[in-house]
Write a protein that holds these residues in place. Structure first.
Motif, PDB file in Angstrom:
ATOM      1  N   ASN A 159       0.627  -4.503   3.210  1.00  0.00           N
ATOM      2  CA  ASN A 159      -0.345  -4.057   4.212  1.00  0.00           C
ATOM      3  C   ASN A 159       0.119  -2.850   5.016  1.00  0.00           C
ATOM      4  O   ASN A 159      -0.636  -2.347   5.852  1.00  0.00           O
ATOM      5  N   GLY A 160       1.328  -2.370   4.784  1.00  0.00           N
ATOM      6  CA  GLY A 160       1.802  -1.210   5.528  1.00  0.00           C
ATOM      7  C   GLY A 160       3.178  -0.780   5.081  1.00  0.00           C
ATOM      8  O   GLY A 160       4.010  -1.623   4.715  1.00  0.00           O
ATOM      9  N   ASN A 161       3.433   0.522   5.104  1.00  0.00           N
ATOM     10  CA  ASN A 161       4.729   1.038   4.704  1.00  0.00           C
ATOM     11  C   ASN A 161       4.865   2.474   5.188  1.00  0.00           C
ATOM     12  O   ASN A 161       3.880   3.105   5.593  1.00  0.00           O
ATOM     13  N   VAL A 162       6.095   2.982   5.125  1.00  0.00           N
ATOM     14  CA  VAL A 162       6.411   4.350   5.536  1.00  0.00           C
ATOM     15  C   VAL A 162       7.317   4.969   4.482  1.00  0.00           C
ATOM     16  O   VAL A 162       8.235   4.317   3.985  1.00  0.00           O
ATOM     17  N   TYR A 181      -4.144   5.737   7.652  1.00  0.00           N
ATOM     18  CA  TYR A 181      -3.161   6.516   6.893  1.00  0.00           C
ATOM     19  C   TYR A 181      -2.740   7.724   7.714  1.00  0.00           C
ATOM     20  O   TYR A 181      -3.408   8.139   8.664  1.00  0.00           O
ATOM     21  N   PHE A 207      -8.079   0.912   5.819  1.00  0.00           N
ATOM     22  CA  PHE A 207      -6.679   1.287   5.980  1.00  0.00           C
ATOM     23  C   PHE A 207      -6.581   2.500   6.890  1.00  0.00           C
ATOM     24  O   PHE A 207      -7.393   3.426   6.820  1.00  0.00           O
ATOM     25  N   HIS A 238       5.581  -5.754   1.605  1.00  0.00           N
ATOM     26  CA  HIS A 238       4.863  -5.067   2.687  1.00  0.00           C
ATOM     27  C   HIS A 238       3.631  -4.388   2.109  1.00  0.00           C
ATOM     28  O   HIS A 238       3.498  -3.158   2.128  1.00  0.00           O
ATOM     29  N   PHE A 241       2.503   7.369   5.860  1.00  0.00           N
ATOM     30  CA  PHE A 241       2.420   5.942   6.154  1.00  0.00           C
ATOM     31  C   PHE A 241       1.018   5.433   5.862  1.00  0.00           C
ATOM     32  O   PHE A 241       0.056   6.207   5.783  1.00  0.00           O
ATOM     33  N   TYR A 242       0.894   4.144   5.704  1.00  0.00           N
ATOM     34  CA  TYR A 242      -0.398   3.484   5.607  1.00  0.00           C
ATOM     35  C   TYR A 242      -0.287   2.129   6.289  1.00  0.00           C
ATOM     36  O   TYR A 242       0.794   1.549   6.387  1.00  0.00           O
ATOM     37  N   GLN A 243      -1.419   1.633   6.772  1.00  0.00           N
ATOM     38  CA  GLN A 243      -1.446   0.342   7.453  1.00  0.00           C
ATOM     39  C   GLN A 243      -2.838  -0.253   7.338  1.00  0.00           C
ATOM     40  O   GLN A 243      -3.829   0.379   7.710  1.00  0.00           O
ATOM     41  N   LYS A 244      -2.915  -1.479   6.816  1.00  0.00           N
ATOM     42  CA  LYS A 244      -4.200  -2.157   6.750  1.00  0.00           C
ATOM     43  C   LYS A 244      -4.614  -2.574   8.155  1.00  0.00           C
ATOM     44  O   LYS A 244      -3.834  -3.147   8.902  1.00  0.00           O
ATOM     45  N   ILE A 245      -5.859  -2.263   8.530  1.00  0.00           N
ATOM     46  CA  ILE A 245      -6.335  -2.591   9.872  1.00  0.00           C
ATOM     47  C   ILE A 245      -7.483  -3.598   9.846  1.00  0.00           C
ATOM     48  O   ILE A 245      -7.801  -4.203  10.870  1.00  0.00           O
TER      49      ILE A 245
END
Length: 381
Positions: free
Chosen positions: A153-156, A219, A217, A151, A208-212
């Motif tokens: 591109n994104g995680n928590v 965050y 990113f 993962h 958390f982070y997430q590639k957009i």
């Protein structure tokens, strides 16, 4: 191994400026500098088993603008009756990678604070009180919910920590024109500049982070400090100002919170920029325990721009969040007094316009892997 290296490079730009963002609240509302040691820093996802991250964060603010509710009282500044706090704090932290997804951290904070006021010194002349020393140490663990390699591109992550009352919560200084026959007297300094709060606390946090998009990113994260202890026994002397402040004669040990979110953008191989928002403060009532004693409840909404330099395992960060909304709601004493008298009552608090946050950190990789420039280019383009 190459996948692990790729993951590290992908997040270098993202974490370089977020590492400084340790939930520093502004002004007298948040009674002292506080941060959650295991949350609010995505640099933790860089740590493999045995990796170590060390660093230091410096923060400064000047609080002087007085608010009741969301209404500012500009006459306090024009009349030179405002209370002025200068706060300097240094966090020294160490984070250790227990496994690919577990990490542990400890933060040792120190502070130097000054407070200038009229009302605490007989209202006839302005004087300054001072405090410094070790603040409350924090330690805890965190866990990434999803496999970092699968993962990317994104995680928590979720974290749990403790706050140890190592900081002084009854630091004293000389107050003038308030002692016997109007002379000086040694008293505890105001709650807003006490290094510690006198209670064991529990912190719960998330990030958390997430590639957009390419090079972008999203965050976010936050923490809540649970302080079960109601009061710490330190006298405020506020009851000498007015009989209705009898409930505020002893300092409370209040909860504290912070949440934030934003977007980061990699400007190149070594420079990253971010823009986010933060909401933080002290609640009127605690989640656990009673609500007697003196506290200044309040909250601040800030816009938080940042920039960072990252080179190999070294990072240097600058964040300057500035307040766009400040609120000092009614305290428990305000509500009790209003109910008893039928007259509206709301205390005030002083807030800062902005904070200056500077951080530096270095990661010691257990696997001694050195990432080559070609791999850096591959994940930055």
């Amino acid at each position: 191994m190459r996948t692990s290296q790729s993951l590290i490079i992908t997040f270098l730009g993202l974490i370089s400026f977020i590492g400084i963002d340790r939930a520093n609240a502004q002004g007298c509302v948040a009674i002292r500098h506080f941060s959650s040691c295991v949350g609010n820093t995505l640099e933790n996802n860089l740590l493999g088993p045995g990796d170590i991250q060390i660093g230091s964060n410096y923060r400064y603010f000047k609080s002087f603008r007085h608010f009741r509710g969301t209404h500012e009282e500009p006459d306090r500044v024009s009349n030179e009756t405002e209370v002025i706090n200068h706060s300097h704090s240094w966090d020294f932290f160490l984070t250790y990678g227990i496994s690919e997804r577990w990490y542990a951290s400890i933060t040792i904070p120190t502070v130097i604070n000054t407070r200038s006021s009229l009302y605490e010194h007989g209202r006839d002349e302005r004087n300054t009180t001072f405090s410094r020393g070790l603040a409350d140490i924090r330690a805890g663990v965190g866990y990434w919910l999803f496999d970092l390699e699968k993962h990317q591109n994104g995680n928590v992550a979720l974290g749990l920590g403790v706050k140890i009352p190592t900081g002084s919560y009854n630091a004293s200084d000389i107050f003038y024109n308030v002692g016997p026959e109007g002379g000086p007297e040694v008293r505890p300094v105001d709650q807003s500049i006490q290094p510690g709060d006198g209670g064991f606390g529990i912190t719960v946090d998330f990030q958390f982070y997430q590639k957009i998009a390419e090079r972008f990113f999203a965050y976010g994260g936050g923490f809540y400090l649970i302080n079960p202890r109601e009061v710490n026994g330190t006298r405020t002397f506020r009851e000498t100002l007015s009989p209705i402040l009898q409930n505020e004669a002893i300092m409370a040990v209040p909860d504290q919170f912070s949440v934030r979110a934003g977007v980061s953008h990699s400007l190149g191989n070594t420079i990253s920029a971010s823009l986010g928002a933060r909401y933080e403060g002290v609640p009127v009532k605690d989640l656990i325990g009673g609500n007697e004693g003196f506290r200044r409840p309040g909250n601040v909404l800030s816009i938080d721009p940042g920039i960072a330099f990252i080179k190999d395992n070294f990072s240097l960060n600058l964040n300057v969040p500035f307040a766009v909304r400040r609120e000092r709601p009614q305290s428990v004493t305000d509500l009790q007094t209003e109910q008893a008298t039928g007259e509206p009552r709301m205390g005030d608090a002083a807030f800062a316009d902005y904070l200056i946050n500077v951080g530096v950190s270095y990661r010691f990789a257990n696997n001694k892997v050195k990432v080559d420039p070609e791999l850096m280019d591959e994940f930055n383009n």
